[in-house]
Scaffold this motif. Structure first.
Motif, PDB file in Angstrom:
ATOM      1  N   ALA A  76      48.620  52.416 130.019  1.00 14.42           N
ATOM      2  CA  ALA A  76      48.324  53.403 131.063  1.00 14.42           C
ATOM      3  C   ALA A  76      49.266  54.595 130.970  1.00 14.42           C
ATOM      4  N   LEU A  77      50.530  54.340 130.648  1.00  9.28           N
ATOM      5  CA  LEU A  77      51.497  55.434 130.506  1.00  9.28           C
ATOM      6  C   LEU A  77      51.122  56.352 129.345  1.00  9.28           C
ATOM      7  N   LEU A  78      50.747  55.766 128.208  1.00  5.40           N
ATOM      8  CA  LEU A  78      50.401  56.573 127.031  1.00  5.40           C
ATOM      9  C   LEU A  78      49.159  57.434 127.280  1.00  5.40           C
ATOM     10  N   ALA A  84      48.528  64.023 132.658  1.00  2.00           N
ATOM     11  CA  ALA A  84      49.370  64.624 133.684  1.00  2.00           C
ATOM     12  C   ALA A  84      50.033  65.891 133.166  1.00  2.00           C
ATOM     13  N   TYR A  85      50.427  65.885 131.900  1.00  2.00           N
ATOM     14  CA  TYR A  85      51.054  67.077 131.301  1.00  2.00           C
ATOM     15  C   TYR A  85      50.069  68.242 131.272  1.00  2.00           C
ATOM     16  N   PHE A  86      48.829  67.952 130.897  1.00  2.00           N
ATOM     17  CA  PHE A  86      47.825  69.013 130.867  1.00  2.00           C
ATOM     18  C   PHE A  86      47.566  69.562 132.268  1.00  2.00           C
ATOM     19  N   LEU A  87      47.464  68.668 133.243  1.00  2.00           N
ATOM     20  CA  LEU A  87      47.201  69.102 134.610  1.00  2.00           C
ATOM     21  C   LEU A  87      48.342  69.935 135.173  1.00  2.00           C
ATOM     22  N   ALA A  88      49.566  69.555 134.874  1.00  2.00           N
ATOM     23  CA  ALA A  88      50.719  70.211 135.487  1.00  2.00           C
ATOM     24  C   ALA A  88      51.150  71.470 134.748  1.00  2.00           C
ATOM     25  N   VAL A  89      51.013  71.473 133.424  1.00  2.00           N
ATOM     26  CA  VAL A  89      51.590  72.559 132.632  1.00  2.00           C
ATOM     27  C   VAL A  89      50.534  73.490 132.056  1.00  2.00           C
ATOM     28  N   ARG A  90      49.422  72.935 131.606  1.00  2.00           N
ATOM     29  CA  ARG A  90      48.450  73.729 130.872  1.00  2.00           C
ATOM     30  C   ARG A  90      47.270  74.203 131.711  1.00  2.00           C
ATOM     31  N   TYR A 156      44.147  51.137 137.155  1.00  2.00           N
ATOM     32  CA  TYR A 156      45.471  51.568 137.601  1.00  2.00           C
ATOM     33  C   TYR A 156      45.914  52.912 137.008  1.00  2.00           C
ATOM     34  N   LEU A 157      45.069  53.546 136.223  1.00  2.00           N
ATOM     35  CA  LEU A 157      45.442  54.815 135.611  1.00  2.00           C
ATOM     36  C   LEU A 157      45.821  55.894 136.630  1.00  2.00           C
ATOM     37  N   PRO A 158      45.076  56.073 137.718  1.00  2.00           N
ATOM     38  CA  PRO A 158      45.466  57.107 138.695  1.00  2.00           C
ATOM     39  C   PRO A 158      46.854  56.894 139.274  1.00  2.00           C
ATOM     40  N   LEU A 159      47.262  55.640 139.465  1.00  2.00           N
ATOM     41  CA  LEU A 159      48.597  55.375 140.007  1.00  2.00           C
ATOM     42  C   LEU A 159      49.689  55.788 139.035  1.00  2.00           C
ATOM     43  N   MET A 160      49.341  55.868 137.769  1.00  2.00           N
ATOM     44  CA  MET A 160      50.306  56.330 136.772  1.00  2.00           C
ATOM     45  C   MET A 160      50.268  57.844 136.636  1.00  2.00           C
ATOM     46  N   VAL A 161      49.105  58.431 136.801  1.00  2.00           N
ATOM     47  CA  VAL A 161      48.959  59.873 136.598  1.00  2.00           C
ATOM     48  C   VAL A 161      49.707  60.675 137.661  1.00  2.00           C
ATOM     49  N   PHE A 162      49.542  60.311 138.926  1.00  2.00           N
ATOM     50  CA  PHE A 162      50.038  61.161 140.005  1.00  2.00           C
ATOM     51  C   PHE A 162      51.558  61.278 140.056  1.00  2.00           C
ATOM     52  N   PRO A 163      52.342  60.206 139.926  1.00  2.00           N
ATOM     53  CA  PRO A 163      53.799  60.391 139.917  1.00  2.00           C
ATOM     54  C   PRO A 163      54.278  61.261 138.760  1.00  2.00           C
ATOM     55  N   ILE A 164      53.663  61.084 137.588  1.00  2.00           N
ATOM     56  CA  ILE A 164      54.056  61.905 136.441  1.00  2.00           C
ATOM     57  C   ILE A 164      53.643  63.353 136.661  1.00  2.00           C
ATOM     58  N   CYS A 206      55.381  53.660 136.317  1.00  3.02           N
ATOM     59  CA  CYS A 206      55.476  52.344 135.684  1.00  3.02           C
ATOM     60  C   CYS A 206      55.801  51.257 136.699  1.00  3.02           C
ATOM     61  N   MET A 207      56.663  51.579 137.655  1.00  4.94           N
ATOM     62  CA  MET A 207      57.025  50.592 138.667  1.00  4.94           C
ATOM     63  C   MET A 207      55.811  50.230 139.527  1.00  4.94           C
ATOM     64  N   LEU A 208      55.069  51.235 139.965  1.00  3.87           N
ATOM     65  CA  LEU A 208      53.890  50.975 140.786  1.00  3.87           C
ATOM     66  C   LEU A 208      52.880  50.101 140.053  1.00  3.87           C
ATOM     67  N   VAL A 209      52.578  50.471 138.824  1.00  4.32           N
ATOM     68  CA  VAL A 209      51.547  49.760 138.065  1.00  4.32           C
ATOM     69  C   VAL A 209      52.012  48.355 137.707  1.00  4.32           C
ATOM     70  N   PHE A 210      53.241  48.224 137.239  1.00  6.68           N
ATOM     71  CA  PHE A 210      53.723  46.922 136.783  1.00  6.68           C
ATOM     72  C   PHE A 210      53.795  45.912 137.926  1.00  6.68           C
ATOM     73  N   ILE A 211      54.337  46.322 139.062  1.00  6.53           N
ATOM     74  CA  ILE A 211      54.471  45.397 140.188  1.00  6.53           C
ATOM     75  C   ILE A 211      53.103  44.938 140.677  1.00  6.53           C
ATOM     76  N   LEU A 212      52.154  45.852 140.759  1.00  9.22           N
ATOM     77  CA  LEU A 212      50.813  45.469 141.200  1.00  9.22           C
ATOM     78  C   LEU A 212      50.119  44.569 140.182  1.00  9.22           C
ATOM     79  N   LEU A 213      50.345  44.824 138.896  1.00 10.57           N
ATOM     80  CA  LEU A 213      49.715  44.002 137.864  1.00 10.57           C
ATOM     81  C   LEU A 213      50.261  42.580 137.852  1.00 10.57           C
ATOM     82  N   MET A 214      51.515  42.414 138.219  1.00  7.89           N
ATOM     83  CA  MET A 214      52.092  41.074 138.231  1.00  7.89           C
ATOM     84  C   MET A 214      51.384  40.156 139.230  1.00  7.89           C
TER      85      MET A 214
END
Length: 283
Positions: A76-78, A84-90, A156-164, A206-214
């Motif tokens: 999900a991070l990769l 997220a980089y495209f949304l925020a910077v480009r 869980y991809l959105p939970l990773m996108v928004f913090p980044i 990563c913390m949000l996604v990992f804890i929920l996945l456990m």
């Protein structure tokens, strides 16, 4: 009113909620883990370590969780970081809002319905059928670790996108311009400036996604088909079907301990990376 008394009064509501909703239930589960299963199920008070001695019987569930949860988090991070980089910077301000809404849209639908959609896509009449027409026969995707991993990433991809995205959106663009003016190539600017300064967003995602996945159980149950199951599936079976509350409590306590150890090690790593980020900010 003294400052200390005022602080305690301000903390009282959250502290009471924390005590009632977290500490007390965990204490009850811990007590149950030293008990025994009743003749008709449930819990019988006792003081034994028998339930912990039987933990190896659920080793497969722990193994699947400890393999697929970190793998799903990293996958999900990769995928999320470039987005997220495209949304925020480009992306332009106009398209940024539209694209952010598109990222949120899947959350408007129940995870149950989305999982059923993936059951069709990964089933015999979905992607495997298309691969069969292309000459790739006997490709099985559903009820495999790959199917569970796909469901994890999608869910869980959105939970990773928004913090980044938030971390990158708050990035001082003057730092990027300064790096370019000093002759750094875009890749060097990304590695030495953008990436270190976005570590808080990466850590949070990563913390949000990992804890929920456990504790995940729905996605493995639906896309794993009973062949790929997590600790969450084992807990559902022990508490609701087998009614072995003592053994289920021991499994739950062990999962909490594993999570605490893993998260502590992760936070120490993030703290070290955060020190490097501060050095970059100073420079």
């Amino acid at each position: 009113m003294k400052q200390r008394t005022r602080n305690w009064l301000l903390l009282a509501p959250a502290g009471t909620w924390f005590l009632v909703m977290l500490i007390v239930p965990l204490t009850v589960v811990l007590i149950f883990s030293f008990g025994e299963r009743g003749a008709s199920g449930g819990y019988v008070p006792a003081l034994t370590l028998e339930q912990y001695a039987n933990l190896p019987a659920r080793w497969t569930a722990f193994k699947n969780t400890m393999v697929l949860a970190p793998a799903g988090t990293m996958a999900a991070l990769l995928i999320a970081y470039p987005l997220a980089y495209f949304l925020a910077v480009r992306a332009s301000p106009r398209w940024k809002t539209i694209l952010l809404v598109l990222v949120i849209v899947p959350f408007w639908t129940s995870i149950l319905i989305r999982s059923y959609a993936w059951i069709f896509l990964l089933g015999g009449r979905g992607i495997p059928a298309l691969l069969g027409w292309a000459g790739l026969e006997d490709i099985r995707l559903i009820n495999t670790p790959f199917a569970v991993l796909i469901g994890i990433i999608y869910g869980y991809l959105p939970l990773m996108v928004f913090p980044i995205f938030v971390s990158l959106d708050r990035l001082d663009k003057r730092l990027l311009e300064a790096s370019s003016d000093l002759g750094a190539r875009p890749w060097h600017t990304f590695v030495h400036v953008t990436l270190p300064l976005s570590i808080p967003g990466i850590a949070t995602g990563c913390m949000l996604v990992f804890i929920l996945l456990m504790g995940e159980f729905l996605i493995p149950a639906m896309l794993g088909g009973g062949k790929v199951f997590f600790v969450g599936n084992a807990l559902v079976d022990l508490f609701l079907q087998s009614r072995n509350w003592a053994y289920g409590s021991a499994v739950a306590v062990t999962l909490v301990v594993v999570m605490l150890v893993t998260v502590t090690a992760y936070m120490r790593l993030i703290k070290r990376l955060g020190a490097q980020r501060e050095d970059v900010a100073i420079m």
